[in-house]
Design a protein around this motif. Sequence first.
Motif, short mmCIF file in Angstrom:
data_model
loop_
_atom_site.label_atom_id
_atom_site.label_comp_id
_atom_site.label_asym_id
_atom_site.label_seq_id
_atom_site.Cartn_x
_atom_site.Cartn_y
_atom_site.Cartn_z
N HIS A 1 -67.79 -62.35 -16.59
CA HIS A 1 -67.40 -61.96 -16.13
C HIS A 1 -66.96 -60.85 -17.05
O HIS A 1 -66.07 -59.99 -16.24
CB HIS A 1 -65.74 -62.69 -16.36
CG HIS A 1 -64.65 -63.04 -15.50
ND1 HIS A 1 -63.80 -61.33 -16.23
CD2 HIS A 1 -64.52 -61.57 -14.32
CE1 HIS A 1 -62.81 -61.36 -15.53
NE2 HIS A 1 -63.23 -61.54 -14.47
N LEU A 2 -67.24 -60.80 -18.24
CA LEU A 2 -66.68 -59.62 -19.14
C LEU A 2 -67.46 -57.97 -18.34
O LEU A 2 -67.12 -57.43 -18.62
CB LEU A 2 -66.51 -60.20 -20.68
CG LEU A 2 -66.95 -58.97 -22.06
CD1 LEU A 2 -65.55 -57.85 -21.98
CD2 LEU A 2 -66.91 -59.62 -23.38
N ILE A 3 -68.54 -58.95 -18.76
CA ILE A 3 -69.66 -57.70 -17.90
C ILE A 3 -69.73 -57.10 -16.90
O ILE A 3 -69.16 -55.53 -16.82
CB ILE A 3 -70.89 -58.76 -18.52
CG1 ILE A 3 -71.11 -58.72 -19.57
CG2 ILE A 3 -72.71 -57.31 -18.17
CD1 ILE A 3 -72.42 -59.19 -20.16
N HIS A 4 -69.02 -57.84 -15.80
CA HIS A 4 -69.09 -57.64 -14.38
C HIS A 4 -67.90 -56.50 -14.50
O HIS A 4 -67.71 -55.52 -13.35
CB HIS A 4 -68.75 -58.27 -13.73
CG HIS A 4 -69.97 -59.18 -12.97
ND1 HIS A 4 -70.51 -58.99 -11.78
CD2 HIS A 4 -70.68 -60.09 -13.63
CE1 HIS A 4 -71.62 -58.88 -11.27
NE2 HIS A 4 -71.92 -60.51 -12.26
N THR A 5 -66.93 -56.99 -15.75
CA THR A 5 -65.72 -55.93 -15.73
C THR A 5 -65.94 -55.17 -16.38
O THR A 5 -64.35 -54.42 -17.00
CB THR A 5 -64.37 -57.19 -15.54
OG1 THR A 5 -64.47 -58.12 -17.03
CG2 THR A 5 -64.97 -58.10 -14.51
N TYR A 6 -66.47 -54.63 -17.58
CA TYR A 6 -66.77 -53.91 -18.58
C TYR A 6 -66.24 -52.42 -18.36
O TYR A 6 -66.01 -52.10 -17.45
CB TYR A 6 -68.25 -53.68 -19.26
CG TYR A 6 -68.00 -53.80 -20.52
CD1 TYR A 6 -67.07 -54.65 -21.61
CD2 TYR A 6 -68.53 -52.95 -21.28
CE1 TYR A 6 -66.96 -54.02 -23.21
CE2 TYR A 6 -68.46 -52.36 -22.81
CZ TYR A 6 -67.55 -53.35 -23.33
OH TYR A 6 -67.91 -53.50 -25.35
N SER A 7 -65.27 -52.06 -19.02
CA SER A 7 -64.31 -50.84 -19.14
C SER A 7 -65.18 -49.50 -19.13
O SER A 7 -64.72 -49.02 -19.33
CB SER A 7 -62.93 -50.92 -19.68
OG SER A 7 -63.22 -51.27 -21.34
N LYS A 8 -66.59 -49.87 -19.63
CA LYS A 8 -67.59 -48.19 -20.03
C LYS A 8 -68.27 -49.08 -19.80
O LYS A 8 -69.31 -50.61 -19.39
CB LYS A 8 -67.75 -48.56 -21.67
CG LYS A 8 -65.94 -48.61 -22.83
CD LYS A 8 -66.59 -48.70 -23.72
CE LYS A 8 -65.48 -47.80 -24.95
NZ LYS A 8 -65.39 -48.62 -26.08
N PRO A 9 -69.32 -47.92 -19.61
CA PRO A 9 -70.63 -47.93 -18.97
C PRO A 9 -71.70 -49.43 -19.76
O PRO A 9 -71.65 -49.12 -20.71
CB PRO A 9 -72.14 -46.46 -18.93
CG PRO A 9 -70.30 -45.92 -18.65
CD PRO A 9 -68.91 -46.89 -19.44
N TYR A 10 -72.31 -49.91 -19.35
CA TYR A 10 -72.92 -51.28 -20.27
C TYR A 10 -74.43 -50.90 -18.77
O TYR A 10 -75.03 -51.34 -18.21
CB TYR A 10 -72.36 -52.54 -19.51
CG TYR A 10 -73.43 -53.60 -19.73
CD1 TYR A 10 -73.36 -54.37 -21.18
CD2 TYR A 10 -73.57 -54.94 -18.65
CE1 TYR A 10 -73.44 -55.30 -21.53
CE2 TYR A 10 -74.87 -55.27 -19.12
CZ TYR A 10 -74.80 -56.05 -20.56
OH TYR A 10 -75.51 -57.19 -20.69
N ILE A 11 -75.58 -50.42 -19.88
CA ILE A 11 -76.59 -50.10 -18.78
C ILE A 11 -77.77 -51.42 -19.05
O ILE A 11 -77.80 -51.93 -20.72
CB ILE A 11 -77.17 -48.78 -19.22
CG1 ILE A 11 -75.97 -48.06 -19.12
CG2 ILE A 11 -78.68 -49.21 -18.72
CD1 ILE A 11 -76.24 -46.97 -19.93
N ALA A 12 -78.18 -52.50 -18.39
CA ALA A 12 -79.37 -53.54 -18.42
C ALA A 12 -80.59 -53.02 -18.02
O ALA A 12 -80.80 -52.42 -17.18
CB ALA A 12 -79.57 -54.88 -17.69
N LEU A 13 -81.79 -53.16 -19.69
CA LEU A 13 -82.94 -52.45 -19.45
C LEU A 13 -83.61 -53.79 -18.88
O LEU A 13 -84.19 -54.59 -19.73
CB LEU A 13 -83.26 -52.01 -20.87
CG LEU A 13 -82.42 -50.70 -21.35
CD1 LEU A 13 -83.15 -49.84 -22.17
CD2 LEU A 13 -82.38 -49.94 -20.08
#
Length: 368
Positions: free
Chosen positions: A104-116
């Motif tokens: 949930h934290l990742i889906h709603t994260y307030s900054k760009p979150y980039i998964a390689l």
Amino acid sequence: MNATLSTTESFVLTEVRGRVGCITLNRPKALNALSLDMVRGLTTALIQWRDDAHVLAVVVRGVNKDGPFGSFCAGGDIRFFHQAALANDPSLGEFFTEEYALNHLIHTYSKPYIALMDGIVMGGGMGISQGASLRLVTERSKLAMPETGIGLFPDVGGGYFLSRCPGRMGEYLALTGRVINGVEALATDLADAQMESARLTGLWESLGTTPYENGEAVERWFQTYTQKNTEKHTLPLTEINRVFALDSVTAIVEALTGTDSDWARETLATLRKRSPLMLHVVLEQVRRARSLGLSDNLRMERDMVHQCFNLRPGAASETVEGIRALAVDKDHQPRWNPARIEDVTGEMVSAFFTSPWAAEQHPLRMLG
């Protein structure tokens, strides 16, 4: 600013390169399978960086035994699930509660979150990548939610993101656990762009020296190195939509039986190996999830995973038996109960969707 923070045994390595928070999953012998300590390490880093104005974005990768990249995350630590269930260890419940809260934290994260998402991205690996604002795959990517093969269901938000795939692709991927490549992930809305794996190390190394004015600039910078023209996928979308739109697992099996194609025969053979009970449960999960928001879906999945280990506790659990056959005894002969798709009843299925908690006591009541 290059501070390095490590969790137990350094299975999660975190550092700030320039103005980018960098996470490396560092458990290559287990294909970066997530432990409870790893979930906690990820959560701690993300909360710390969310509230740190210096950090503009977060990038996450995995390593393999040969070095950086090549394997993202193969899922949760299923051997731990097996041991904890047999020992009635309360940390099993803690794992799922904290893992789903991390999703949930990742889906709603307030900054760009980039998964390689290079290499294997399965189960829990999908959970920590599908909520990313930029999901990058490579020619080596292998994505799947294979849980029906171990008597489980596609959790970690799987109901949410699979039900939002085009057409009936969600039902197909959830029931069969089929492994898809990067191009197929793009076609099914499970990835945003593809990049050549050979570029990853150089891009990672240059994160600390590239100037970014904001988080979105970090995303745009990655996007400039993605492949603009990828090969075409070969998924039989028309057939998938026709068969997996049917209203029951039994109807799906009958339709596949009556279809003369290699795809139908392969799909039917796959379904016959999966847990009959969980096939029915998973079809219901995906259909329910289509009308649920993320938080409610994760609460539903927390109920479901509790029932996986508690409706029939210990060795009688369908999930414990599935893990035994795959990863413990490795005989690949799970004794499913019921043994046939046709013998699963509606009452068996509905029990998985009954919450053992009142709303105000639910372990994920704080979400959303």
